[in-house]
Design a protein around this motif. Structure first.
Motif, mmCIF file in Angstrom:
data_model
loop_
_atom_site.group_PDB
_atom_site.id
_atom_site.type_symbol
_atom_site.label_atom_id
_atom_site.label_comp_id
_atom_site.label_asym_id
_atom_site.label_seq_id
_atom_site.Cartn_x
_atom_site.Cartn_y
_atom_site.Cartn_z
ATOM 1 N N ALA A 110 50.560 56.950 44.318
ATOM 2 C CA ALA A 110 49.509 56.055 43.806
ATOM 3 C C ALA A 110 49.831 54.634 44.247
ATOM 4 O O ALA A 110 50.998 54.240 44.288
ATOM 5 N N LEU A 111 48.796 53.929 44.604
ATOM 6 C CA LEU A 111 48.990 52.559 45.096
ATOM 7 C C LEU A 111 48.000 51.652 44.369
ATOM 8 O O LEU A 111 46.812 51.949 44.318
ATOM 9 N N PHE A 112 48.506 50.590 43.782
ATOM 10 C CA PHE A 112 47.623 49.705 43.012
ATOM 11 C C PHE A 112 47.699 48.269 43.528
ATOM 12 O O PHE A 112 48.748 47.815 43.976
ATOM 13 N N THR A 113 46.592 47.591 43.450
ATOM 14 C CA THR A 113 46.551 46.207 43.882
ATOM 15 C C THR A 113 45.472 45.446 43.109
ATOM 16 O O THR A 113 44.490 46.048 42.654
ATOM 17 N N ALA A 114 45.668 44.141 42.979
ATOM 18 C CA ALA A 114 44.626 43.321 42.349
ATOM 19 C C ALA A 114 43.736 42.714 43.419
ATOM 20 O O ALA A 114 42.584 42.383 43.171
ATOM 21 N N THR A 115 44.275 42.543 44.613
ATOM 22 C CA THR A 115 43.486 41.932 45.684
ATOM 23 C C THR A 115 43.455 42.866 46.891
ATOM 24 O O THR A 115 44.496 43.244 47.421
ATOM 25 N N GLN A 116 42.245 43.227 47.272
ATOM 26 C CA GLN A 116 42.073 44.122 48.419
ATOM 27 C C GLN A 116 42.147 43.309 49.703
ATOM 28 O O GLN A 116 41.332 42.420 49.911
ATOM 29 N N THR A 117 43.091 43.599 50.524
ATOM 30 C CA THR A 117 43.236 42.812 51.747
ATOM 31 C C THR A 117 43.513 43.734 52.933
ATOM 32 O O THR A 117 43.751 44.928 52.768
ATOM 33 N N LYS A 118 43.529 43.114 54.094
ATOM 34 C CA LYS A 118 43.869 43.844 55.314
ATOM 35 C C LYS A 118 45.279 44.437 55.183
ATOM 36 O O LYS A 118 45.545 45.572 55.605
ATOM 37 N N GLU A 119 46.179 43.662 54.550
ATOM 38 C CA GLU A 119 47.553 44.152 54.391
ATOM 39 C C GLU A 119 47.582 45.444 53.571
ATOM 40 O O GLU A 119 48.336 46.362 53.864
ATOM 41 N N VAL A 120 46.724 45.470 52.542
ATOM 42 C CA VAL A 120 46.703 46.673 51.703
ATOM 43 C C VAL A 120 46.194 47.857 52.508
ATOM 44 O O VAL A 120 46.733 48.966 52.435
ATOM 45 N N GLU A 155 46.505 31.018 50.519
ATOM 46 C CA GLU A 155 45.363 31.928 50.666
ATOM 47 C C GLU A 155 44.631 32.111 49.337
ATOM 48 O O GLU A 155 45.262 32.028 48.281
ATOM 49 N N PRO A 156 43.328 32.435 49.381
ATOM 50 C CA PRO A 156 42.592 32.697 48.133
ATOM 51 C C PRO A 156 43.247 33.768 47.285
ATOM 52 O O PRO A 156 43.259 33.680 46.070
ATOM 53 N N LYS A 157 43.798 34.795 47.910
ATOM 54 C CA LYS A 157 44.345 35.874 47.073
ATOM 55 C C LYS A 157 45.521 35.367 46.234
ATOM 56 O O LYS A 157 45.731 35.813 45.110
ATOM 57 N N GLU A 158 46.272 34.411 46.770
ATOM 58 C CA GLU A 158 47.359 33.849 45.968
ATOM 59 C C GLU A 158 46.785 33.042 44.805
ATOM 60 O O GLU A 158 47.311 33.045 43.703
ATOM 61 N N TYR A 159 45.674 32.337 45.086
ATOM 62 C CA TYR A 159 44.991 31.595 44.017
ATOM 63 C C TYR A 159 44.571 32.572 42.914
ATOM 64 O O TYR A 159 44.758 32.328 41.729
ATOM 65 N N ILE A 160 44.002 33.705 43.322
ATOM 66 C CA ILE A 160 43.505 34.693 42.354
ATOM 67 C C ILE A 160 44.656 35.196 41.464
ATOM 68 O O ILE A 160 44.510 35.345 40.254
ATOM 69 N N HIS A 161 45.806 35.418 42.083
ATOM 70 C CA HIS A 161 46.952 35.867 41.289
ATOM 71 C C HIS A 161 47.443 34.760 40.357
ATOM 72 O O HIS A 161 47.795 35.010 39.212
ATOM 73 N N ARG A 162 47.470 33.521 40.865
ATOM 74 C CA ARG A 162 47.925 32.409 40.014
ATOM 75 C C ARG A 162 47.040 32.302 38.779
ATOM 76 O O ARG A 162 47.521 32.283 37.653
ATOM 77 N N ILE A 193 54.768 55.460 42.756
ATOM 78 C CA ILE A 193 53.701 54.505 42.418
ATOM 79 C C ILE A 193 54.061 53.172 43.043
ATOM 80 O O ILE A 193 55.188 52.693 42.878
ATOM 81 N N ILE A 194 53.129 52.586 43.748
ATOM 82 C CA ILE A 194 53.408 51.290 44.378
ATOM 83 C C ILE A 194 52.412 50.265 43.831
ATOM 84 O O ILE A 194 51.200 50.470 43.902
ATOM 85 N N ASP A 195 52.949 49.188 43.286
ATOM 86 C CA ASP A 195 52.087 48.153 42.707
ATOM 87 C C ASP A 195 52.194 46.899 43.566
ATOM 88 O O ASP A 195 53.164 46.735 44.298
ATOM 89 N N GLU A 196 51.208 46.007 43.462
ATOM 90 C CA GLU A 196 51.198 44.773 44.272
ATOM 91 C C GLU A 196 51.390 45.124 45.744
ATOM 92 O O GLU A 196 52.203 44.516 46.442
ATOM 93 N N ALA A 197 50.621 46.105 46.193
ATOM 94 C CA ALA A 197 50.830 46.643 47.525
ATOM 95 C C ALA A 197 50.704 45.584 48.622
ATOM 96 O O ALA A 197 51.391 45.657 49.643
ATOM 97 N N ASP A 198 49.858 44.603 48.404
ATOM 98 C CA ASP A 198 49.637 43.624 49.474
ATOM 99 C C ASP A 198 50.896 42.826 49.808
ATOM 100 O O ASP A 198 51.029 42.298 50.897
#
Ligand SMILES: Nc1ncnc2c1ncn2[C@@H]1O[C@H](COP(=O)(O)OP(=O)(O)OP(=O)(O)O)[C@@H](O)[C@H]1O
Length: 470
Positions: free
Chosen positions: A287-297, A403-410, A257-262
């Motif tokens: 299984a791979l989980f993420t809160a923010t869908q990005t190109k990295e993911v 980046e916005p995704k860091e804002y979203i996590h904060r 299981i991989i979390d915070e994939a980005d």
């Protein structure tokens, strides 16, 4: 007109208002999927087949086909068994946060010891990511799950993990069944997962371990050699043990299981991950989980899955990426006034959470803050992800992230779970105002608060006194 923030203290004391912006279905999702549209269509067909197989299980057919809009289906009135309502579930009765379903955990085909543990945690109904991911994972499918911060991803992957190990009757000795890899090296995130796994295993005999970069590896190696069923790990340290720990038996691994994939690719863990994936048995569930869908993911998913996984995008099609109970805004202040304004808002400094660590690499302020009735935690981005600290009311950002995704996590450290409510305030210099355009493009709904020069009290003498005579 934008609300004034002339008296931030007053604002903090004000009864928190829920953001009443209604969810408008976006015609096109801004989220990117792992695959191209063509691949996605094929995958959807596969999903439907899987869902047909899942008929009767909660969260299978209907929701998946609807695409999951993130709208609230009020929790707690489902056919749930009697359970002590936790604070969070009680909070859910206040107002739906958009993450719940009315499907009860009791409908899942899982063992009584797991159900008992869930009941004791005080949870009755599943969140969306739980109701949509758990049935697939229980069937051994590879899953890629994306859901906003604080929406219950941890239980979504841990319940199937505990369950499958129980079903195949893994013994504690030398059966390393599950690896959970966190994309970021933050100790508290690993601890959160470890703590939830421990709670779920309460009535099971399966064993749990944790390996974390930056801590003493010898004790970990001894523990691994004795045998661990579920292992929570950071990528670098996991690879280290795979390469160097004698007696670490991982040939029986059933699931990764991989979390915070980005974060994995961002933090140059790509090589580590390649090597980890090469070493682990090919016949395994992933299984791979993420809160923010990005190109990295997307890139990371291509590296991880040989075939397309079942994709579960809970928030695809939602017009905003943050949770319902979050009130968020920004304030443009000149550089010379930013610190004064910031101190005015927080008024008091209680704890500092930088990279300082106590024993086993665990930052002491994190625990103090988690346990405290009230307090203020000053922190770097090391605390921005994965932390589940109860009842955080405000996230104040002294400056914008990259980046916005860091804002979203904060901001995702507040308004967590069902019915969660919170506030976020971001200070921007005039030259940083462009960041708002990026936030809006990423579907983050932010309001502007008016900055009033004369609202800043003269804190200078007070601060000087604190420094000279603390
Ligand atoms: N079914 C449920 N009912 C009510 N509360 C829940 C449920 N599942 C999880 N929670 C609570 O919701 C909060 C957020 O859960 P969790 O930490 O798993 O979110 P997450 O999606 O992993 O967040 P992040 O992406 O920020 O790490 C936790 O406090 C958890 O206890």
């Amino acid at each position: 007109m934008s609300p004034a923030i002339s008296s931030p203290k007053k604002k903090i004391k004000m009864k928190r208002k829920r953001c009443r912006t209604s969810i408008i279905e976006a015609e096109e999702s801004n989220h990117q999927s792992v695959d191209t549209t063509e691949e996605r269509e094929e995958e959807t067909q596969v999903n439907h087949q899987a869902e047909d197989d899942l008929e009767g299980l909660p969260g299978s057919e209907q929701e998946e086909r609807d695409g999951g809009d993130g709208e609230t289906t009020e929790g707690n009135e489902g056919e749930g068994e009697e359970a002590p309502a936790s604070k969070k579930q009680k909070a859910g009765k206040k107002k739906g946060s958009g993450i719940m379903t009315n499907e009860s955990f009791s409908l899942l085909p899982i063992a009584e010891p797991t159900k008992d543990a869930i009941r004791e945690l005080g949870f009755v109904n599943m969140t969306q990511i739980q109701s949509r991911a758990i049935p697939h994972l229980l069937m051994g499918k590879n899953v890629m799950g994306a859901a906003r911060t604080g929406s219950g991803k941890t239980l979504a992957f841990l319940i199937p993990a505990v369950e499958l190990l129980y079903n195949i009757k893994f013994t504690a000795r030398n059966d390393y069944g599950y690896a959970y890899c966190h994309g970021k090296k933050t100790v508290p995130c690993i601890l959160k997962t470890h703590a939830v796994a421990k709670d779920l295993l309460k009535h099971h005999s399966q064993t749990l371990g944790m390996v974390i970069g930056g801590t003493a590896r010898r004790g970990e190696a001894e523990h691994l050699a004795k045998g661990v069923n579920i292992l929570v790990a950071t990528p670098g340290r996991l690879l280290d043990h795979l390469q160097n720990t004698k007696g670490f038996v991982y040939k029986n691994l059933k699931c990764l299981i991989i979390d915070e994939a980005d974060r994995i690719l961002e933090q140059n863990f790509e090589d580590d991950m390649r090597q980890i994936l090469r070493r682990l048995p090919e016949e395994r569930q992933t299984a791979l989980f993420t809160a923010t869908q990005t190109k990295e993911v997307e890139d990371f998913a291509k590296l991880t899955f040989k075939e397309s996984p079942i994709y579960i995008g809970v928030d695809d099609g939602r017009s905003k990426v943050t949770v319902e109970g979050l009130n968020q805004g920004y304030c443009v202040v000149p550089s010379s006034k930013r610190f004064l304004h910031f101190s005015n808002v927080i008024t008091l400094i209680v704890m500092i959470y930088m990279e300082n660590k106590s024993s086993r690499g665990v930052p002491a302020p994190f625990f103090d803050f988690s346990k405290a009735d009230k307090g203020i935690l000053l922190c770097t981005d090391v605390a921005a992800r994965g932390l589940d600290i109860p009842a955080v009311d405000w996230i104040i950002q002294y400056d914008p992230p990259d980046e916005p995704k860091e804002y979203i996590h904060r901001v995702g450290r507040t308004a967590r779970g069902e019915g969660g409510e919170g506030n976020a305030l971001l200070f921007l210099l005039p030259e940083e105002l462009n960041f708002i355009a990026y936030l809006k493009a990423a579907n983050v709904p932010v309001k502007e608060y008016e900055y009033k020069e004369n609202s800043i009290p003269n804190l200078q003498p007070h601060l000087v006194k604190q420094v000279v005579d603390p």
